[in-house]
Design a protein around this motif. Sequence first.
Motif, PDB file in Angstrom:
ATOM      1  N   PRO A  25      43.610  31.681  44.433  1.00 57.20           N
ATOM      2  CA  PRO A  25      43.205  32.768  45.516  1.00 57.20           C
ATOM      3  C   PRO A  25      44.198  33.661  45.558  1.00 57.20           C
ATOM      4  N   LYS A  26      45.534  33.570  45.158  1.00 54.53           N
ATOM      5  CA  LYS A  26      46.255  34.483  45.344  1.00 54.53           C
ATOM      6  C   LYS A  26      46.532  35.523  44.521  1.00 54.53           C
ATOM      7  N   GLN A  27      45.672  35.453  43.358  1.00 55.05           N
ATOM      8  CA  GLN A  27      45.483  36.335  42.281  1.00 55.05           C
ATOM      9  C   GLN A  27      44.333  37.367  42.414  1.00 55.05           C
ATOM     10  N   ALA A  28      44.930  38.654  42.947  1.00 61.55           N
ATOM     11  CA  ALA A  28      43.966  39.713  43.128  1.00 61.55           C
ATOM     12  C   ALA A  28      43.168  40.025  41.867  1.00 61.55           C
ATOM     13  N   ASN A  29      43.698  39.746  40.819  1.00 58.77           N
ATOM     14  CA  ASN A  29      42.589  40.143  39.375  1.00 58.77           C
ATOM     15  C   ASN A  29      41.581  38.971  39.180  1.00 58.77           C
ATOM     16  N   SER A  55      38.407  36.618  40.327  1.00 64.13           N
ATOM     17  CA  SER A  55      37.316  36.037  41.191  1.00 64.13           C
ATOM     18  C   SER A  55      36.869  34.589  40.537  1.00 64.13           C
ATOM     19  N   THR A 111      41.189  42.026  34.318  1.00 67.39           N
ATOM     20  CA  THR A 111      40.449  41.694  35.425  1.00 67.39           C
ATOM     21  C   THR A 111      39.474  40.273  35.020  1.00 67.39           C
ATOM     22  N   ALA A 166      48.278  39.958  33.958  1.00 72.78           N
ATOM     23  CA  ALA A 166      47.830  40.391  35.192  1.00 72.78           C
ATOM     24  C   ALA A 166      47.070  41.872  34.968  1.00 72.78           C
ATOM     25  N   GLU A 172      35.593  43.842  33.032  1.00 77.27           N
ATOM     26  CA  GLU A 172      35.861  42.331  33.390  1.00 77.27           C
ATOM     27  C   GLU A 172      35.732  41.561  32.193  1.00 77.27           C
ATOM     28  N   ARG A 218      36.610  37.174  35.751  1.00 75.16           N
ATOM     29  CA  ARG A 218      35.783  36.492  36.776  1.00 75.16           C
ATOM     30  C   ARG A 218      35.661  35.062  36.028  1.00 75.16           C
TER      31      ARG A 218
END
Length: 202
Positions: free
Chosen positions: A143-147, A149, A93, A90, A12, A95
Amino acid sequence: MSAQTVADRDREIVIVSGLPRSGTSLMMQMLDHGGIEAVSDGIRSPDVDNPRGYYEFEIVKKIKEDASWLRETRGKVFKMVSQLLYDLPATETYRIVFMRRDFDEMLASQEKMLSRLGRPIAPREEIKRAFRAHLEKLHAWLPKQANMSVLTVDHHDLVSNPKAEVARVNAFFGGRLDEEKMAAAVDPSLYRNRKPEAEAAG
């Protein structure tokens, strides 16, 4: 939140983001002290506006043209202005700790810095309108980005009640950070552009 595995941490990429003068350098210092290696180039030296350093990494500004360096930041943290988050590939990942601060406090700090540098200052209300539009769009997109947090941290809350906010940040990272060292990095005397009502509340 489930605890991160060591493999997750190593893969990450941690990013501190926000608008200019929103407390991103402070959060970088806190995460660095807390146990996440900070990536910066040291080109921009500490000064009266940021006496503890800017933690900047110039190549970040070229992310749209060249993202080949990103893989070297896995498991580490760097700072990125919020307008550039859209350009993150994309394939990685992330954080993200997103710093939020009162617009007038941010702009007062920015205006003082620009004045010392002899640079022009744009009308405050004009900038505030642009900031609001940018953040509204960004916070609908994130919030729509799955990768990705994301944890939002309010600058005033952080300086006024560092232990509570540090605990929130540590929970976001699965409880692996040194909260005592993170909290020790917060120096309320450097919170020099607070609004009068914020000062009274704090």
